[in-house]
Design a protein around this motif. Structure first.
Motif, PDB file in Angstrom:
ATOM      1  N   PRO A 152       0.811  -1.227   0.000  1.00 56.54           N
ATOM      2  CA  PRO A 152       0.000   0.000   0.000  1.00 56.54           C
ATOM      3  C   PRO A 152       0.842   1.272   0.000  1.00 56.54           C
ATOM      4  O   PRO A 152       0.462   2.271  -0.625  1.00 56.54           O
ATOM      5  CB  PRO A 152      -0.823  -0.129   1.291  1.00 56.54           C
ATOM      6  CG  PRO A 152      -0.926  -1.599   1.523  1.00 56.54           C
ATOM      7  CD  PRO A 152       0.398  -2.148   1.082  1.00 56.54           C
ATOM      8  N   PHE A 153       1.983   1.258   0.681  1.00 50.33           N
ATOM      9  CA  PHE A 153       2.831   2.447   0.712  1.00 50.33           C
ATOM     10  C   PHE A 153       3.535   2.660  -0.629  1.00 50.33           C
ATOM     11  O   PHE A 153       3.796   3.799  -1.026  1.00 50.33           O
ATOM     12  CB  PHE A 153       3.845   2.333   1.846  1.00 50.33           C
ATOM     13  CG  PHE A 153       3.204   2.338   3.205  1.00 50.33           C
ATOM     14  CD1 PHE A 153       2.846   3.528   3.806  1.00 50.33           C
ATOM     15  CD2 PHE A 153       2.928   1.151   3.863  1.00 50.33           C
ATOM     16  CE1 PHE A 153       2.229   3.545   5.044  1.00 50.33           C
ATOM     17  CE2 PHE A 153       2.313   1.154   5.102  1.00 50.33           C
ATOM     18  CZ  PHE A 153       1.961   2.353   5.697  1.00 50.33           C
ATOM     19  N   PHE A 154       3.838   1.576  -1.320  1.00 44.17           N
ATOM     20  CA  PHE A 154       4.375   1.711  -2.673  1.00 44.17           C
ATOM     21  C   PHE A 154       3.324   2.324  -3.594  1.00 44.17           C
ATOM     22  O   PHE A 154       3.630   3.183  -4.428  1.00 44.17           O
ATOM     23  CB  PHE A 154       4.814   0.343  -3.202  1.00 44.17           C
ATOM     24  CG  PHE A 154       5.392   0.396  -4.592  1.00 44.17           C
ATOM     25  CD1 PHE A 154       6.680   0.870  -4.801  1.00 44.17           C
ATOM     26  CD2 PHE A 154       4.644  -0.013  -5.682  1.00 44.17           C
ATOM     27  CE1 PHE A 154       7.214   0.931  -6.081  1.00 44.17           C
ATOM     28  CE2 PHE A 154       5.168   0.042  -6.964  1.00 44.17           C
ATOM     29  CZ  PHE A 154       6.459   0.517  -7.166  1.00 44.17           C
ATOM     30  N   SER A 155       2.088   1.891  -3.417  1.00 44.18           N
ATOM     31  CA  SER A 155       0.988   2.466  -4.189  1.00 44.18           C
ATOM     32  C   SER A 155       0.849   3.956  -3.908  1.00 44.18           C
ATOM     33  O   SER A 155       0.661   4.770  -4.823  1.00 44.18           O
ATOM     34  CB  SER A 155      -0.317   1.736  -3.846  1.00 44.18           C
ATOM     35  OG  SER A 155      -1.431   2.359  -4.440  1.00 44.18           O
ATOM     36  N   LEU A 156       0.967   4.338  -2.631  1.00 48.59           N
ATOM     37  CA  LEU A 156       0.889   5.748  -2.247  1.00 48.59           C
ATOM     38  C   LEU A 156       2.043   6.542  -2.845  1.00 48.59           C
ATOM     39  O   LEU A 156       1.863   7.675  -3.308  1.00 48.59           O
ATOM     40  CB  LEU A 156       0.898   5.863  -0.721  1.00 48.59           C
ATOM     41  CG  LEU A 156       0.826   7.269  -0.130  1.00 48.59           C
ATOM     42  CD1 LEU A 156      -0.483   7.953  -0.500  1.00 48.59           C
ATOM     43  CD2 LEU A 156       0.986   7.215   1.392  1.00 48.59           C
ATOM     44  N   LEU A 157       3.234   5.954  -2.852  1.00 49.44           N
ATOM     45  CA  LEU A 157       4.413   6.617  -3.405  1.00 49.44           C
ATOM     46  C   LEU A 157       4.227   6.925  -4.886  1.00 49.44           C
ATOM     47  O   LEU A 157       4.481   8.047  -5.345  1.00 49.44           O
ATOM     48  CB  LEU A 157       5.638   5.722  -3.198  1.00 49.44           C
ATOM     49  CG  LEU A 157       6.939   6.149  -3.879  1.00 49.44           C
ATOM     50  CD1 LEU A 157       7.418   7.485  -3.331  1.00 49.44           C
ATOM     51  CD2 LEU A 157       8.011   5.076  -3.697  1.00 49.44           C
TER      52      LEU A 157
END
Length: 482
Positions: free
Chosen positions: A292-297
């Protein structure tokens, strides 16, 4: 049976969604095809998540309420230093306040492994210290952005800088499971993150300056030009607290900040717990939790660029950009969080849903998150300090709420209650933002205009005058709102 804190959890179980596990839940000797078993799993609310044997779960006998308390203790300190950190940084040096905050946070993290051996009370204290340090960071970051970044590029810069936080989350989440499962153990994760932060602090102190005109690489002409646009020197008496706290556009930001923080910390703090309940191996839990944090990035960069493009080409006014992007950043995650309940034990689908929820939250970067600078360039850090103080309440309440709702037994129905609550909070807080938000620079937003504003309009000390002023603001024309 109490569930132990999963700091060293490593299970070779195939997962409670497997046919053998589901069969064991039905009881020995009971038949049923795989299709029937899976249908029971997806449709029956009261199916209890697979309970791992205690000896495989962790080093510390901390139940879900205790774990929720530990997660929320960070925010006990975080809420205390938001506004003081913003004020001190604005008066003296946002660079040094931000850097000191990171240093103190790293120091608290370095002692957590030792504290855990003593007892969870000392872990609470270390997390509290981390919160105190972290409270200095974002208000002073906004103060620096207001000094260094023009309005036409704020969306992009906010996305890039916040993307650094997402990148850090991706790296540590994806590696922590493997580190914890190796001979280094989970303790090394804390030493690694603190060590990197100490190194970062050295380069920050060496390379960063409070304002462009202070940078040694600038020419005299560039310094003179930059100094004209920098915030004026400020003292505590110059901060227009009354005008800020009675400004409807500012209150809209505060409400939105609370809602977004609730949704963000729901994902950040509870996804590993949710995956552990699905019996995901610790090594893969870390990788899956990082997605999810990669998606946010990734999405954050696209959001910032698109918002600035729309503004520069005058496709939409700044106020419409803020409201549109904020709505996308709240409503889309709300829909996804609500749908997670219906995904059952489908781990890839659950991770994809969390990734979509956090990825779409990036739209808020060009919504309320940059709106402080629109309203008050000279007081952007102070404004963020106030709204982040309000928002931090959600960081305290959300993890503790999960601990109370889930407690010792996890069911789909109990998790669904929490996701439904998060959905309602996201939608309702965005509605308030849509009603009250503005992107027009306020009369109290710059030091040069503040004295004129105070002469022209006496400070509002009478609480009874609030409804009249609020009503007058609501009926302003579209053009006045900006």
């Amino acid at each position: 049976m109490e569930r132990r804190a999963s700091l060293s959890f490593d299970s070779s179980e195939s997962g409670w969604c497997s046919e053998s596990t589901l069969g064991s839940r039905k009881g020995a000797g009971q038949g049923g095809s795989r299709t029937e078993l899976m249908r029971e799993r997806f449709l029956k609310d009261q199916v209890v998540f697979y309970e791992l044997p205690a000896e495989k779960v962790g080093d510390y006998e901390w139940d879900y309420s205790t774990q929720g308390l530990i997660l929320s203790s960070f925010f006990w300190g975080y809420i205390l230093t938001q506004l003081p950190g913003a004020i001190i940084g604005r008066i003296y040096s946002p660079k040094w306040l931000l850097g000191t905050g990171i240093f103190v946070t790293a120091l608290g993290g370095a002692f957590i492994p030792l504290a855990a051996d003593v007892g969870y009370g000392l872990v609470l204290f270390c997390r509290f210290i981390q919160g105190l340090g972290s409270g200095f960071v974002y208000p002073n970051m906004h103060a620096l952005l207001a000094t260094w970044v023009p309005v036409s590029e704020r969306g992009s810069y906010i996305s890039i800088i916040y993307g650094g936080s997402s990148l850090g989350s991706v790296l540590i989440w994806s590696s922590s499971g493997f580190i914890s499962s190796s001979f280094l153990s989970w303790r090394f994760v804390f030493y690694l993150t603190s060590g990197v932060s100490f190194i970062w602090f050295f380069f920050w102190a060496w390379l960063i300056y409070d304002a462009p005109f202070q940078h040694p690489s600038f020419t005299d002409e560039e310094k003179a030009l930059a100094k004209e646009f920098n915030p004026k020197p400020m003292s505590l008496e110059n901060i227009p607290f009354l005008q800020i706290l009675t400004s409807p556009p500012f209150l809209a930001i505060a409400v939105a900040h609370f809602g977004k923080t609730w949704g963000f910390y729901t994902i950040m703090t509870e996804l590993p717990t949710y995956l552990a309940a699905l019996n995901v191996n610790l090594k893969y839990n870390g990788i899956l939790s990082s997605l999810p944090f990669f998606s946010l990035l990734v999405s954050g960069q696209a959001v910032g660029i698109s918002a600035d493009y729309i503004y520069r080409h005058k496709l939409l006014g700044l106020r419409r950009i803020r409201k549109t992007y904020n709505t996308l950043g709240f409503v889309l995650p709300a829909i996804v969080l609500f749908s997670i309940y219906y995904l059952g034990c489908n781990v890839p689908a659950v991770v994809l849903a969390f990734s979509m929820a956090l990825g779409t939250m990036a739209f808020a970067y060009s919504g309320f998150e940059v709106n402080h600078i629109d309203l008050a360039p000279d007081f952007a850090g102070v404004c963020l300090g106030i709204t982040n103080t309000v928002a931090t309440l959600s960081g305290i309440i959300a993890p503790y709420s999960v601990g109370k709702i889930i407690h010792s037994e996890q069911t789909l129905e109990r998790w669904n209650l929490f996701f439904l609550l998060s959905t309602i909070i996201l939608v309702s807080t965005n509605s308030v933002y849509i009603l009250l938000a503005s992107a027009k620079e306020q009369r109290w937003g710059r030091m040069a205009d503040l004295a004129l504003t105070q002469e022209r309009e006496p400070p509002l000390f009478v609480v009874g005058d609030l409804p009249r002023r609020f009503s007058a603001w609501l009926i302003k024309s579209e053009s006045e709102l900006g």
